[in-house]
Design an enzyme around this catalytic site. Sequence first.
Site, short mmCIF file in Angstrom:
data_model
loop_
_atom_site.label_atom_id
_atom_site.label_comp_id
_atom_site.label_asym_id
_atom_site.label_seq_id
_atom_site.Cartn_x
_atom_site.Cartn_y
_atom_site.Cartn_z
N TYR A 99 0.83 -1.21 0.00
CA TYR A 99 0.00 0.00 0.00
C TYR A 99 0.87 1.26 0.00
O TYR A 99 0.59 2.23 -0.72
CB TYR A 99 -0.92 0.00 1.22
CG TYR A 99 -2.27 -0.62 0.94
CD1 TYR A 99 -3.43 0.13 1.00
CD2 TYR A 99 -2.38 -1.97 0.60
CE1 TYR A 99 -4.67 -0.44 0.75
CE2 TYR A 99 -3.61 -2.55 0.34
CZ TYR A 99 -4.75 -1.77 0.41
OH TYR A 99 -5.97 -2.34 0.15
N ALA A 115 -4.83 13.13 11.71
CA ALA A 115 -5.25 14.40 11.11
C ALA A 115 -6.64 14.76 11.62
O ALA A 115 -7.51 13.89 11.75
CB ALA A 115 -5.27 14.31 9.59
N GLY A 175 -24.46 -11.82 17.66
CA GLY A 175 -25.03 -12.74 16.68
C GLY A 175 -24.91 -12.25 15.26
O GLY A 175 -25.52 -12.82 14.35
N ILE A 178 -19.70 -10.92 12.25
CA ILE A 178 -18.36 -10.98 12.85
C ILE A 178 -18.35 -12.01 13.99
O ILE A 178 -17.43 -12.83 14.09
CB ILE A 178 -17.93 -9.59 13.35
CG1 ILE A 178 -17.76 -8.64 12.16
CG2 ILE A 178 -16.63 -9.69 14.14
CD1 ILE A 178 -17.44 -7.21 12.55
N GLU A 181 -18.63 -15.54 12.39
CA GLU A 181 -17.40 -15.94 11.70
C GLU A 181 -16.32 -16.37 12.70
O GLU A 181 -15.68 -17.42 12.53
CB GLU A 181 -16.89 -14.77 10.84
CG GLU A 181 -17.70 -14.53 9.59
CD GLU A 181 -17.23 -13.31 8.82
OE1 GLU A 181 -17.51 -13.25 7.61
OE2 GLU A 181 -16.61 -12.40 9.42
N GLY A 262 -20.91 -4.85 17.80
CA GLY A 262 -21.14 -3.67 16.98
C GLY A 262 -19.87 -2.88 16.71
O GLY A 262 -18.83 -3.11 17.33
N ASP A 303 -16.82 3.06 5.67
CA ASP A 303 -17.56 2.73 6.89
C ASP A 303 -17.88 3.95 7.75
O ASP A 303 -18.82 3.92 8.54
CB ASP A 303 -16.77 1.73 7.73
CG ASP A 303 -16.68 0.36 7.08
OD1 ASP A 303 -17.11 0.21 5.92
OD2 ASP A 303 -16.17 -0.58 7.73
N THR A 311 -15.59 -3.42 2.14
CA THR A 311 -14.39 -2.86 1.52
C THR A 311 -14.58 -2.54 0.03
O THR A 311 -14.23 -1.44 -0.42
CB THR A 311 -13.19 -3.80 1.72
OG1 THR A 311 -12.93 -3.90 3.13
CG2 THR A 311 -11.95 -3.28 1.01
N ALA A 341 -20.50 -11.94 1.24
CA ALA A 341 -20.32 -13.28 1.79
C ALA A 341 -20.03 -13.20 3.27
O ALA A 341 -19.38 -12.25 3.74
CB ALA A 341 -19.18 -14.01 1.08
N HIS A 435 -21.73 -30.48 -14.08
CA HIS A 435 -21.93 -31.67 -13.25
C HIS A 435 -20.63 -32.45 -13.11
O HIS A 435 -19.87 -32.55 -14.08
CB HIS A 435 -23.00 -32.56 -13.89
CG HIS A 435 -23.33 -33.78 -13.09
ND1 HIS A 435 -24.08 -33.73 -11.94
CD2 HIS A 435 -22.99 -35.07 -13.30
CE1 HIS A 435 -24.19 -34.95 -11.46
NE2 HIS A 435 -23.55 -35.79 -12.26
N GLU A 440 -24.45 -26.58 -9.48
CA GLU A 440 -25.39 -26.91 -10.55
C GLU A 440 -26.83 -26.82 -10.06
O GLU A 440 -27.76 -26.61 -10.85
CB GLU A 440 -25.11 -28.30 -11.11
CG GLU A 440 -25.38 -29.44 -10.16
CD GLU A 440 -25.07 -30.79 -10.78
OE1 GLU A 440 -25.77 -31.15 -11.75
OE2 GLU A 440 -24.14 -31.47 -10.32
#
Length: 452
Positions: A99, A115, A175, A178, A181, A262, A303, A311, A341, A435, A440
């Site tokens: 970056y 800043a 729940g 985050i 996961e 949160g 955000d 992102t 996702a 298949h 499918e």
Amino acid sequence: MSEFDYDLFVIGGGSGGVRAARVAAGGGAKVALAEESRMGGTCVIRGCVPKKLMVFASSYREGFSEARAYGWEVEDGEFKWPVFRERLHEELDRLEGVYRKMLDNSGVEVFDGRAVVTGAHSVKVGGKEKTAKHILVATGGRPVRPDKENAELGIVSDDLFDLDELPETMLIIGGGYIACEFACIMAGLGVEVTQYYRGAQILRGFDDEARGLISDMMMEQGIHLHLGSDIHEMNETDDGRIKVSSTAGQDETFDKVLFATGRAPNTKDMGLEEAGVKLGEGGEIVVDDYSQTDVPSIYAIGDVTNRVNLTPVAIREGMAFVETVFNGNPTPVDHDLIPSAIFTTPEYGTIGLTEEAAREQEAIEVYTTAFRPMQTAFAQKPWRVMMKLVVSQESRKILGCHIVAPNAGEMIQLAGIAVKMGATKEDFDRTVAVHPTMSEEIVTMREPIRTS
């Protein structure tokens, strides 16, 4: 000669801010960027990237027993957290370097420091005031602890990647995606996980059928999921563990407690309101369709605006900002039909409306199938997957697509293209199945199971 030091001053070195700075500088603008922490922001340093690497790490545990079912003579391995953590931080250091190099190659002047906005065209960084024709705030968000007594005993998601050792037991509060996961990740790494969520079902706001299946599969993995439950009281024990009393009347002791309840926009003490920038009730920066605030020279993306906290969306917002402000091409941000996702086990990929939301909007047909996938069924595992299409009866367009399955994130990206283009159920039906694959099933569902 310009009356300002810069054409653009970006506050925040996450994906959105860096993209906007690079593209604007590439078009000839004089650009500066300030970041008080590490370049790369939440996603690269303490969010998507390290989390996904932990997802990969956690997936191997189940693979040992699965491999044996396929005839491989392998023993269960032992996960070495310090080895993984060292490699993880090496990778994050590498990405931060990438970056920084991109910014340098683009001619962006970088300030490593906090800043704050001091006016419509001015910021202060490193004790010095800088002026800019345009200011872009891209400071993202942060995880927050709940307002509970002794909440400082718990950790938040940012802390997970720096743990000295993995706990034997962990309580996860929350729940949302985050919380879910990390419950799956930690369980996959061998931690005994308990999860409290005060609601009736996890993943509020997502498709009911999908979140119900994920809940079942999480419990199948050994995660102790307690719905309708929250922390009533927590205290540190003499041996440094955390004793928790739940609102359901349970008393348990854990090595770690993770709050995933949160996030809040990073706008505190930035001088925004003093400069005339309007903030919402949650501290988010209020912007219009072009990411412009009430102060015409100040914009905000990502955000920190609490629109769609993803992102790739922040990156799109940064690109639209440059088009609008520097290329003379007013470009509103498109927040419609965004695929996403959730990296639980199994994953959940989704785009468009849930069945519940679509039903409130218009008459629909629902096509869905749930089954045991070939790979894990052969290994006599209980895992199930689900595919669902929500279809408009009138236009026949796919209003929502929901996939709960291994690698659902990969599938929904491609399905998302079709849905974004306005594909109909008949377009899906005309597509020949690949298949044998799980995916499918998304083109072989012929009859609706529900209409309304």
